[in-house]
Design a protein around this motif. Sequence first.
Motif, PDB file in Angstrom:
ATOM      1  N   ARG A  13      -0.751  60.965  52.864  1.00 20.14           N
ATOM      2  CA  ARG A  13       0.349  60.313  52.132  1.00 20.14           C
ATOM      3  C   ARG A  13      -0.145  59.366  51.039  1.00 20.14           C
ATOM      4  O   ARG A  13       0.598  58.540  50.535  1.00 20.14           O
ATOM      5  N   ILE A  14      -1.420  59.488  50.671  1.00 22.16           N
ATOM      6  CA  ILE A  14      -1.997  58.685  49.585  1.00 22.16           C
ATOM      7  C   ILE A  14      -2.568  59.626  48.525  1.00 22.16           C
ATOM      8  O   ILE A  14      -3.360  60.516  48.842  1.00 22.16           O
ATOM      9  N   ARG A  50       3.240  58.412  49.495  1.00 20.95           N
ATOM     10  CA  ARG A  50       3.822  57.066  49.422  1.00 20.95           C
ATOM     11  C   ARG A  50       3.074  56.152  48.444  1.00 20.95           C
ATOM     12  O   ARG A  50       3.639  55.174  47.957  1.00 20.95           O
ATOM     13  N   VAL A  51       1.798  56.456  48.191  1.00 18.63           N
ATOM     14  CA  VAL A  51       0.947  55.551  47.417  1.00 18.63           C
ATOM     15  C   VAL A  51       0.145  56.350  46.397  1.00 18.63           C
ATOM     16  O   VAL A  51      -0.309  57.464  46.690  1.00 18.63           O
ATOM     17  N   ALA A 210      -3.581  50.381  51.003  1.00 29.38           N
ATOM     18  CA  ALA A 210      -2.835  51.619  50.764  1.00 29.38           C
ATOM     19  C   ALA A 210      -2.421  52.279  52.080  1.00 29.38           C
ATOM     20  O   ALA A 210      -1.301  52.805  52.199  1.00 29.38           O
ATOM     21  N   GLU A 211      -3.295  52.250  53.065  1.00 30.09           N
ATOM     22  CA  GLU A 211      -2.985  52.880  54.348  1.00 30.09           C
ATOM     23  C   GLU A 211      -1.819  52.198  55.050  1.00 30.09           C
ATOM     24  O   GLU A 211      -0.999  52.855  55.706  1.00 30.09           O
ATOM     25  N   ARG A 212      -1.700  50.880  54.898  1.00 35.46           N
ATOM     26  CA  ARG A 212      -0.577  50.175  55.518  1.00 35.46           C
ATOM     27  C   ARG A 212       0.729  50.497  54.781  1.00 35.46           C
ATOM     28  O   ARG A 212       1.764  50.722  55.406  1.00 35.46           O
ATOM     29  N   VAL A 216       5.200  53.084  55.367  1.00 36.54           N
ATOM     30  CA  VAL A 216       6.581  52.730  55.020  1.00 36.54           C
ATOM     31  C   VAL A 216       7.265  53.938  54.391  1.00 36.54           C
ATOM     32  O   VAL A 216       6.666  54.645  53.573  1.00 36.54           O
ATOM     33  N   PRO A 217       8.524  54.216  54.745  1.00 39.17           N
ATOM     34  CA  PRO A 217       9.237  55.351  54.150  1.00 39.17           C
ATOM     35  C   PRO A 217       9.300  55.237  52.629  1.00 39.17           C
ATOM     36  O   PRO A 217       9.409  54.132  52.079  1.00 39.17           O
ATOM     37  N   LEU A 218       9.242  56.375  51.951  1.00 44.29           N
ATOM     38  CA  LEU A 218       9.224  56.381  50.496  1.00 44.29           C
ATOM     39  C   LEU A 218      10.473  55.751  49.907  1.00 44.29           C
ATOM     40  O   LEU A 218      10.399  55.034  48.895  1.00 44.29           O
ATOM     41  N   ASP A 219      11.634  55.998  50.518  1.00 40.77           N
ATOM     42  CA  ASP A 219      12.862  55.418  49.958  1.00 40.77           C
ATOM     43  C   ASP A 219      12.852  53.896  50.044  1.00 40.77           C
ATOM     44  O   ASP A 219      13.373  53.208  49.155  1.00 40.77           O
TER      45      ASP A 219
END
Length: 303
Positions: A13-14, A50-51, A210-212, A216-219
């Motif tokens: 997710r990064i 997400r990131v 970034a991992e933290r 968190v949800p993208l929205d």
Amino acid sequence: MTFETLIYEKADRIATVTLNRPHTGNALSGQLRDELDLVMDDLDHDDETRVLIIKSAGNHFSTGYDLKEFSYLWDEHSAINEQQRRPHSRSPIWSRHRFHLSRERWMRLFHLRQCTIAMIHGHCVAGGLDLVGVCDIAFAADDALLGQPEARAMGELHVFAFWPIHLGMRKTKEWLFTGDNMTGKEAEELGLVNKAVPHDELEAVTRAYAERVANVPLDAIYSHKEITNRWFEAAGMHAGIAAANDLDAMGIAGPGMDEFTQVWREGGVRPAVRMRDAPFKPHRTYLEAYEARKAGWNGPEGD
């Protein structure tokens, strides 16, 4: 996706974009910006990532816009295509138009759904600060050097690097009036970056943050960004940035550029930049010049 000026990777997710023009100090070319637009196209359709981390290969984050691609503004013989050879291309009104388009492209990154993180090492100057300015978060090596040397001659930045927002009025003027470079540690103290760490810890610290965020949800990330951004947009952020574009177009055609332009025409960009920066060397800031004067140094600055 494979690019020529960027390395684009995704995992857990990064996403990571690496500016990959180390032979130019990662100068921001037209192709690099086109490829960065394609990255944003991809992320606009990616609901899992997400990131976005933006970093650079080589010794420097970015030495600014690739001035070879703008040299036609001062020397018509430097034009690299038919568009640049057209007489009106050197008119301030059309420079203004191009600078506003550049601003709009940067603001797309500012509004990207994902959390964007700049990871800064080496030099991050001029246009490199435009890129950092529109990122949500910035981590820097404590010995990185950040500044706007083009303020000594050549005009403003396309999004003004968001300095008035990050630094405030007095600190923006203090650093802009000289074009001096601040260290990563000074940038942290001034609020230009979130955290400055030793160079060999930069990647690990950036990844830890970034991992933290990636949990968190993208929205939710997008909502947090938009809520925060709206405060500054309501305060007139866009109008201030637009003024920088207007004054940049006027500045590069003004009398303050005459000597710079002449040296550029005779020898190219490097001699012109060396001439511009010569009165400010060998000291990085006015405080270093002051300390040298107290110690009895007597050099080209007249200390």
